[in-house]
Scaffold this active site. Structure first.
Site, PDB file in Angstrom:
ATOM      1  N   ASP A   1      -1.228   4.351  -1.678  1.00 32.92           N
ATOM      2  CA  ASP A   1      -2.423   4.112  -0.856  1.00 32.92           C
ATOM      3  C   ASP A   1      -3.473   5.210  -1.068  1.00 32.92           C
ATOM      4  O   ASP A   1      -3.294   6.123  -1.883  1.00 32.92           O
ATOM      5  CB  ASP A   1      -1.974   4.001   0.613  1.00 32.92           C
TER       6      ASP A   1
ATOM      7  N   ASP B   1      -8.352  -4.416   3.472  1.00 35.82           N
ATOM      8  CA  ASP B   1      -7.200  -5.181   3.959  1.00 35.82           C
ATOM      9  C   ASP B   1      -7.534  -6.620   4.368  1.00 35.82           C
ATOM     10  O   ASP B   1      -8.546  -6.865   5.026  1.00 35.82           O
ATOM     11  CB  ASP B   1      -6.581  -4.471   5.169  1.00 35.82           C
TER      12      ASP B   1
HETATM   13  C1  GLA Z   1      -3.881   0.683   4.211  1.00 31.70           C
HETATM   14  C2  GLA Z   1      -3.415  -0.374   3.218  1.00 31.70           C
HETATM   15  C3  GLA Z   1      -2.572  -1.417   3.930  1.00 31.70           C
HETATM   16  C4  GLA Z   1      -1.383  -0.737   4.606  1.00 31.70           C
HETATM   17  C5  GLA Z   1      -1.870   0.360   5.540  1.00 31.70           C
HETATM   18  C6  GLA Z   1      -0.726   1.213   6.070  1.00 31.70           C
HETATM   19  O1  GLA Z   1      -4.750   0.152   5.134  1.00 31.70           O
HETATM   20  O2  GLA Z   1      -4.507  -0.978   2.588  1.00 31.70           O
HETATM   21  O3  GLA Z   1      -2.133  -2.418   3.024  1.00 31.70           O
HETATM   22  O4  GLA Z   1      -0.526  -0.230   3.621  1.00 31.70           O
HETATM   23  O5  GLA Z   1      -2.757   1.257   4.881  1.00 31.70           O
HETATM   24  O6  GLA Z   1      -1.154   2.229   6.926  1.00 31.70           O
END
Ligand code: GLA
Length: 395
Positions: A156, A214
């Site tokens: 991430d 997301d």
């Molecule tokens: C980010 C990622 C998500 C998830 C969250 C976890 O937002 O894009 O897919 O993994 O972190 O905290």
């Protein structure tokens, strides 16, 4: 003597080069498939060992493993908030009382693979607080994950200050390679620094990169992400895929029609297919969508081409994906609020004007013969997904 040594060396080089090539192409030669808990649980307490073991069991008993869903990935919040005395990441023992090695063994014993998450920053993304990230600890963390039997890393992008993205993702790529264990490398950089331009280069050699922020479990979010991802088709290829985020199918925020569109679009875009719903509670309609072998085959086609959008209007999105056997997948997606008739002529599909086709509808599982143009009435938010091939002419 010298000639013999030279011959041996050449032979050794050839063996070495071909095993390198094999290693380089084995991971994600088609888009990865599996499960990740994030979309269904976020960091809630229900994300724990019981759930992940239960999901692994269900992947097998529901027949999903045999459809190709082999990775069982745990997302953020698996760790303790502090590293241990040796500076290693430590597992949260309340969530995973038997530790990660046991969990990995459990998953592997079922013919599945184990994936994990951390961040290319000092802390992961969970708010507030976050858990320790791997920035500056890449070698130590990669070695630990390899020793636990990890097969997949989602990496991430939170809490990295002003450090260059490519540099951060390269550091982990190098560390993963140094472990000697094949670990699928999935960048979660959200498309901020256009990773499709650099993440597949040999210094990083990522297997996939997120192209968007997301996904949320509603049609508008899915549509927005589709639009951002569909234009990137030239960057996808075997071993290296655009990742428009994980599936929401089964989580309840879209209608079955919308979930079929979501799954059809991800398949024709050759996206990673990571189930994001708790398989212990999945309803039959969602399971039927995720299990559709003919749609999965479009995603997993060995030619490895992401579908290209050939029509872009308010009520007509047409995407075409060439397939290894010479046929084509054609998606007719209607994002509007009213039904629409979508018509595609033969020349748009790259064929002679009077072409006759055998057309297979991958949701109704019916076939028929068709003379161009190809046409269907598509309800609001729906997708008709065809596999077409020019019909055999009478001898
Ligand atoms: C980010 C990622 C998500 C998830 C969250 C976890 O937002 O894009 O897919 O993994 O972190 O905290």
């Amino acid at each position: 003597m010298i000639r013999n040594i030279a011959r041996c060396l050449t032979l050794w080089m050839l063996v070495w080069q071909s095993s390198e090539a094999a290693a380089a192409t084995t991971l994600a030669s088609t888009p990865q498939m599996g499960f990740n808990n994030w979309n269904s649980t976020h960091c809630r307490a229900e994300f724990n060992e019981t759930m992940i073991r239960g999901v692994a069991d269900r992947l097998v008993s529901l027949g999903l493993r045999d459809r190709g869903y082999t990775y069982v990935n745990i997302d953020d919040c698996w760790a303790e908030s502090e590293r241990d005395a040796a500076g290693n990441l430590a597992v949260n023992h309340e969530r995973f009382p038997n530790g990660l090695k046991k969990l990995a063994d459990y998953i592997h014993a079922r013919g599945l693979k184990f994936g994990i998450y951390t961040s290319a920053g000092t802390l992961t993304c969970e708010q507030p607080g976050g858990f320790p990230g791997a920035l500056g600890h890449e070698s130590q963390d990669a070695a630990l994950l390899a020793s636990l039997g990890v097969d997949y890393l989602k990496y991430d992008n939170c809490n990295h200050g002003t450090l260059d993205a490519r540099q951060r993702y390269r550091a982990m790529a190098v560390a993963l390679r140094q472990t000697g264990r094949p670990i699928l490398y999935s960048l979660c950089e959200w498309g901020d620094n256009r990773p499709w331009l650099w993440a597949a280069e040999p210094d990083i050699d990522a297997n996939s990169w997120r192209t968007t922020h997301d996904i949320e479990d509603n049609f508008e979010s899915m549509l927005k992400i589709y639009r951002q991802n569909v234009v990137l088709e030239t960057y996808a290829r075997p071993g290296h895929w655009n990742d428009p985020d994980m599936l929401e199918v089964g989580n309840g925020g879209m209608t079955p029609t919308e979930y079929r569109s979501h799954f059809s679009l991800w398949a024709i875009m050759a996206a990673p297919l990571l189930i994001g719903t708790d398989l212990r509670k999945i309803d039959p309609a969602a399971l039927a969508i995720l299990s559709n072998a003919e749609v999965i085959a479009i995603d997993q086609d060995p030619l490895g081409v992401q579908g290209k959008r050939i029509r872009d209007s308010a009520d007509a999105q047409v995407i075409v994906k060439p397939l290894a056997d010479g046929s084509q997948a054609v998606a007719l997606f209607n994002p509007s609020e009213h039904a629409a008739t979508l018509t595609v002529n033969a020349t748009e599909l790259g064929h002679a004007a009077a072409e006759r086709y055998t057309v297979r509808d991958l949701w109704s599982h019916t076939s028929r013969e068709y003379t161009a143009p190809l046409s269907a009435t598509v309800p609001a938010h729906a997708t008709v997904l065809y596999r077409i091939r020019p019909a055999q002419r009478a001898p």
